[in-house]
Design a protein around this motif. Structure first.
Motif, PDB file in Angstrom:
ATOM      1  N   UNK A   1       9.501 -21.787 -20.878  1.00  0.00           N
ATOM      2  CA  UNK A   1      10.762 -21.884 -21.600  1.00  0.00           C
ATOM      3  C   UNK A   1      11.152 -20.560 -22.222  1.00  0.00           C
ATOM      4  N   UNK A   2      10.164 -19.842 -22.773  1.00  0.00           N
ATOM      5  CA  UNK A   2      10.441 -18.528 -23.350  1.00  0.00           C
ATOM      6  C   UNK A   2      10.892 -17.550 -22.267  1.00  0.00           C
ATOM      7  N   UNK A   3      10.236 -17.606 -21.107  1.00  0.00           N
ATOM      8  CA  UNK A   3      10.651 -16.751 -19.980  1.00  0.00           C
ATOM      9  C   UNK A   3      12.105 -17.031 -19.606  1.00  0.00           C
TER      10      UNK A   3
ATOM     11  N   UNK B   1      13.466  -6.370 -18.922  1.00  0.00           N
ATOM     12  CA  UNK B   1      13.303  -5.178 -18.102  1.00  0.00           C
ATOM     13  C   UNK B   1      11.941  -4.546 -18.361  1.00  0.00           C
ATOM     14  N   UNK B   2      11.373  -3.852 -17.340  1.00  0.00           N
ATOM     15  CA  UNK B   2      10.113  -3.149 -17.568  1.00  0.00           C
ATOM     16  C   UNK B   2      10.283  -2.055 -18.613  1.00  0.00           C
ATOM     17  N   UNK B   3       9.251  -1.775 -19.390  1.00  0.00           N
ATOM     18  CA  UNK B   3       9.347  -0.696 -20.367  1.00  0.00           C
ATOM     19  C   UNK B   3       9.682   0.623 -19.689  1.00  0.00           C
ATOM     20  N   UNK B   4      10.415   1.478 -20.396  1.00  0.00           N
ATOM     21  CA  UNK B   4      10.866   2.730 -19.810  1.00  0.00           C
ATOM     22  C   UNK B   4       9.709   3.669 -19.506  1.00  0.00           C
ATOM     23  N   UNK B   5       8.585   3.494 -20.178  1.00  0.00           N
ATOM     24  CA  UNK B   5       7.440   4.350 -19.887  1.00  0.00           C
ATOM     25  C   UNK B   5       6.612   3.828 -18.725  1.00  0.00           C
ATOM     26  N   UNK B   6       7.055   2.709 -18.120  1.00  0.00           N
ATOM     27  CA  UNK B   6       6.347   2.166 -16.969  1.00  0.00           C
ATOM     28  C   UNK B   6       5.023   1.536 -17.312  1.00  0.00           C
ATOM     29  N   UNK B   7       4.805   1.189 -18.565  1.00  0.00           N
ATOM     30  CA  UNK B   7       3.497   0.701 -18.993  1.00  0.00           C
ATOM     31  C   UNK B   7       3.203  -0.713 -18.569  1.00  0.00           C
ATOM     32  N   UNK B   8       4.181  -1.491 -18.125  1.00  0.00           N
ATOM     33  CA  UNK B   8       3.879  -2.862 -17.721  1.00  0.00           C
ATOM     34  C   UNK B   8       5.140  -3.677 -17.570  1.00  0.00           C
ATOM     35  N   UNK B   9       4.992  -4.964 -17.256  1.00  0.00           N
ATOM     36  CA  UNK B   9       6.159  -5.817 -17.039  1.00  0.00           C
ATOM     37  C   UNK B   9       6.896  -6.116 -18.333  1.00  0.00           C
ATOM     38  N   UNK B  10       8.127  -6.582 -18.197  1.00  0.00           N
ATOM     39  CA  UNK B  10       8.916  -6.930 -19.352  1.00  0.00           C
ATOM     40  C   UNK B  10       8.465  -8.240 -19.971  1.00  0.00           C
ATOM     41  N   UNK B  11       9.139  -8.621 -21.047  1.00  0.00           N
ATOM     42  CA  UNK B  11       8.732  -9.824 -21.766  1.00  0.00           C
ATOM     43  C   UNK B  11       8.800 -11.073 -20.902  1.00  0.00           C
ATOM     44  N   UNK B  12       9.912 -11.245 -20.190  1.00  0.00           N
ATOM     45  CA  UNK B  12      10.065 -12.440 -19.371  1.00  0.00           C
ATOM     46  C   UNK B  12       8.977 -12.522 -18.316  1.00  0.00           C
ATOM     47  N   UNK B  13       8.679 -11.391 -17.696  1.00  0.00           N
ATOM     48  CA  UNK B  13       7.626 -11.368 -16.677  1.00  0.00           C
ATOM     49  C   UNK B  13       6.272 -11.730 -17.281  1.00  0.00           C
ATOM     50  N   UNK B  14       5.990 -11.195 -18.458  1.00  0.00           N
ATOM     51  CA  UNK B  14       4.709 -11.514 -19.114  1.00  0.00           C
ATOM     52  C   UNK B  14       4.631 -12.992 -19.461  1.00  0.00           C
ATOM     53  N   UNK B  15       5.711 -13.525 -20.030  1.00  0.00           N
ATOM     54  CA  UNK B  15       5.714 -14.946 -20.364  1.00  0.00           C
ATOM     55  C   UNK B  15       5.487 -15.801 -19.113  1.00  0.00           C
ATOM     56  N   UNK B  16       6.168 -15.424 -18.019  1.00  0.00           N
ATOM     57  CA  UNK B  16       6.031 -16.196 -16.786  1.00  0.00           C
ATOM     58  C   UNK B  16       4.621 -16.153 -16.246  1.00  0.00           C
ATOM     59  N   UNK B  17       4.017 -14.975 -16.236  1.00  0.00           N
ATOM     60  CA  UNK B  17       2.652 -14.855 -15.721  1.00  0.00           C
ATOM     61  C   UNK B  17       1.661 -15.606 -16.606  1.00  0.00           C
ATOM     62  N   UNK B  18       1.844 -15.512 -17.896  1.00  0.00           N
ATOM     63  CA  UNK B  18       0.968 -16.258 -18.804  1.00  0.00           C
ATOM     64  C   UNK B  18       1.120 -17.760 -18.595  1.00  0.00           C
ATOM     65  N   UNK B  19       2.362 -18.204 -18.374  1.00  0.00           N
ATOM     66  CA  UNK B  19       2.595 -19.621 -18.126  1.00  0.00           C
ATOM     67  C   UNK B  19       1.888 -20.090 -16.875  1.00  0.00           C
ATOM     68  N   UNK B  20       1.971 -19.314 -15.797  1.00  0.00           N
ATOM     69  CA  UNK B  20       1.301 -19.687 -14.554  1.00  0.00           C
ATOM     70  C   UNK B  20      -0.218 -19.701 -14.749  1.00  0.00           C
ATOM     71  N   UNK B  21      -0.747 -18.722 -15.475  1.00  0.00           N
ATOM     72  CA  UNK B  21      -2.187 -18.692 -15.735  1.00  0.00           C
ATOM     73  C   UNK B  21      -2.641 -19.941 -16.485  1.00  0.00           C
ATOM     74  N   UNK B  22      -1.821 -20.387 -17.441  1.00  0.00           N
ATOM     75  CA  UNK B  22      -2.166 -21.598 -18.171  1.00  0.00           C
ATOM     76  C   UNK B  22      -2.079 -22.832 -17.278  1.00  0.00           C
ATOM     77  N   UNK B  23      -1.141 -22.847 -16.349  1.00  0.00           N
ATOM     78  CA  UNK B  23      -1.059 -23.979 -15.420  1.00  0.00           C
ATOM     79  C   UNK B  23      -2.331 -24.047 -14.574  1.00  0.00           C
TER      80      UNK B  23
END
Length: 313
Positions: free
Chosen positions: A28-30, A58-80
């Motif tokens: 839902x957060x994603x 959007x991904x951080x401008x320094x290229x350090x990792x995925x954006x918030x929505x992407x992180x939320x989505x991946x965390x959600x799938x991991x919990x599933x």
């Protein structure tokens, strides 16, 4: 030892439900972050808005990792995935505690259906990661069914009555559980397809996969689940002949199962027919899913029939 198995099974079941709820929150957060990101860049009905600030997903401008929505989505799938593991362990321990195949009552049957739906959804995500925005809507019926299973439908671990002590319990009920769980995903996909295609709640539905993608997803899973559902009905008829002396007696559960089979056969036919391929076929698929759910709960719990004593599918 058996009592401990039953206790751990119940605790793992509750833990799985809790994990699925957390996964829903993250999905839902994603979904919310993706919508708000689009709202930042595009005014309501107006031209694009110039801004130096990156959107929330959007991904951080320094290229350090995925954006918030992407992180939320991946965390959600991991919990599933974690929830599916916990639920599978719960089912195994339930079988050890009862010393039988763990599909002897509505509580166990509902848990198996939901696990099949979750595993099917994870396979879909593996093949089509772009479908992830559907996660919130797939998990919603799973959580509702598991909540009902753990409260209203709960039954302590115990042996089944002699009439159910047959290897056909393993064949028939396992197959119908898997088929019903698989059919849950295309049912949700067809509902979302109809919402996407209607143009209503456009702002809410804009982050979902395209209408064509949802339609293809519903069709592809249904053509896998339908043969399994067909085999389950045939296996049930063979078991009925061994237990009751007839293959088919138009018992309420048999009748509704046959009606659901006819509806899904009509859906597959409509899906291949010009003029029915999109909207009308999706409505037929939704009707089939409604028939399966109706057979699972209303027929088992309200209508009296030969299947009522078992609480089984």
């Amino acid at each position: 030892m058996l009592t401990e198995f039953a206790l751990y099974s119940d605790r793992l079941f509750m833990a799985a439900v809790g994990v699925y709820v957390l996964a829903m929150v993250l999905h839902g957060a994603e979904y919310a972050v993706q919508r708000s990101a689009k709202g930042v860049l595009v005014g309501a009905g107006g031209p694009a808005v110039e801004t130096d600030a990156p959107p929330p997903d959007a991904p951080p401008r320094d290229g350090s990792g995925p954006g918030r929505a992407e992180r939320y989505g991946r965390m959600g799938v991991s919990l599933v995935v974690l929830g599916a593991v916990l639920q599978a362990a719960s089912i195994v321990l339930r079988g050890l505690a009862a010393q039988r195949w763990p599909l002897g009552n509505m509580y166990e049957f509902t848990s198996a259906i939901c696990l099949a739906a979750v595993v099917a959804w994870l396979v879909v995500l593996r093949r089509s990661p772009a479908s992830r925005p559907m996660g919130l809507f797939v998990l919603l019926p799973v959580v509702i069914l598991l909540f009902l299973g753990g409260t209203v439908l709960y039954a302590p671990a115990a042996p089944v009555m002699p009439a159910l002590q047959s290897y056909w319990l393993v064949v028939h009920v396992t197959t119908v559980s898997i088929a019903s769980g698989l059919l849950m995903v295309p049912g949700v996909a067809s509902l979302l397809f109809l919402l996407r295609r209607s143009g209503k709640l456009e702002g809410f539905a804009e982050r979902l996969p395209s209408a064509d993608a949802l339609d293809r997803l519903a069709y592809r899973i249904t053509i896998i689940a339908f043969p399994l559902y067909t085999f389950a009905i045939m296996a049930g008829a063979i078991w009925a002949e061994a237990a009751w002396g007839r293959f088919w007696g138009w018992d309420p559960k048999e009748t509704v199962a046959f009606v659901a089979w006819v509806i899904y056969a009509a859906y597959l036919h409509a899906r291949a027919t010009a003029g029915w391929r999109s909207g009308p076929a999706a409505w037929v698929n939704v009707a089939g899913f409604a028939a399966v759910i109706f057979n699972l709960f209303f027929i088992n719990m309200v209508v009296s029939g030969l299947h009522s004593y078992a609480g089984l599918g």
